[in-house]
Design a protein around this motif. Structure first.
Motif, mmCIF file in Angstrom:
data_model
loop_
_atom_site.group_PDB
_atom_site.id
_atom_site.type_symbol
_atom_site.label_atom_id
_atom_site.label_comp_id
_atom_site.label_asym_id
_atom_site.label_seq_id
_atom_site.Cartn_x
_atom_site.Cartn_y
_atom_site.Cartn_z
ATOM 1 N N MET A 80 -12.927 2.575 1.670
ATOM 2 C CA MET A 80 -11.907 2.898 2.745
ATOM 3 C C MET A 80 -11.378 1.337 2.646
ATOM 4 N N PHE A 81 -11.831 0.284 2.416
ATOM 5 C CA PHE A 81 -11.097 -0.875 2.457
ATOM 6 C C PHE A 81 -10.758 -1.740 1.281
ATOM 7 N N SER A 82 -10.929 -0.964 0.115
ATOM 8 C CA SER A 82 -10.776 -1.669 -1.349
ATOM 9 C C SER A 82 -9.457 -2.246 -1.337
ATOM 10 N N SER A 83 -9.353 -3.411 -2.023
ATOM 11 C CA SER A 83 -8.002 -4.229 -2.354
ATOM 12 C C SER A 83 -7.110 -3.467 -3.272
ATOM 13 N N ASP A 84 -7.872 -2.575 -4.067
ATOM 14 C CA ASP A 84 -7.133 -1.924 -5.202
ATOM 15 C C ASP A 84 -6.565 -0.475 -4.872
ATOM 16 N N LEU A 85 -6.835 -0.195 -3.587
ATOM 17 C CA LEU A 85 -6.302 1.239 -3.108
ATOM 18 C C LEU A 85 -4.702 0.528 -2.816
ATOM 19 N N ASN A 86 -3.795 1.597 -3.169
ATOM 20 C CA ASN A 86 -2.684 1.641 -2.805
ATOM 21 C C ASN A 86 -2.292 1.880 -1.385
ATOM 22 N N GLU A 87 -0.950 1.608 -1.077
ATOM 23 C CA GLU A 87 -0.615 1.926 0.366
ATOM 24 C C GLU A 87 -0.956 3.338 0.958
ATOM 25 N N HIS A 88 -0.372 4.268 -0.162
ATOM 26 C CA HIS A 88 -0.623 5.779 0.229
ATOM 27 C C HIS A 88 -2.137 5.933 0.510
#
Length: 137
Positions: free
Chosen positions: A44-52
């Motif tokens: 849920m909080f990973s830095s590699d997830l994009n904005e979408h």
């Protein structure tokens, strides 16, 4: 370790514990995969997830008053991650959640309990029930 967890899940062993090398605490293959695999159930909080991706995972919180308390010395966040930028992105994905950065706080905030508790109390007093239902009045 993610490959091992994935294969354990495929073999019907998702409830079995991962080897000690995976995590200092006992953790099942399913839970490990949920937390550690890219876009796992609890990623849920990973830095590699994009904005979408962040909005898809956290956007449902936008209609609820929320507070993001971020441990600025979280030992589980890699050094290369811009923690200030990450907490901003998380708050934005949640529709403008309140941001609290706890300087020098470890992952569990066990070294900054008083600060964390005070931030939570202040938030609940400000955003919680009002009128006859207000436990603070």
């Amino acid at each position: 370790m993610i490959d091992l967890a994935t294969s354990m899940i495929k073999e019907g062993l998702g409830s079995d514990l991962m080897p000690k090398e995976a995590d200092p605490s006992p953790i099942t293959a399913y839970r490990y995969n949920s937390l550690c695999a890219y876009t796992g159930d609890d990623d849920m909080f990973s830095s590699d997830l994009n904005e979408h991706q962040l909005r898809m995972r956290l956007g449902h919180m936008s209609s609820t008053p929320c507070q993001v308390i971020f441990s600025m010395d979280d030992e589980y966040v890699p050094e290369y991650v811009d923690k200030k930028a990450l907490v901003e992105r998380l708050c934005r994905a949640m529709g403008g959640a309140e941001k609290v950065e706890i300087e020098y706080g470890n992952h569990s905030l066990s070294n900054r309990v008083q600060e964390a508790v005070q931030a939570i109390i202040d938030f609940v007093k400000r955003e919680g029930p009002k009128g006859w239902d207000d436990p603070w009045s």
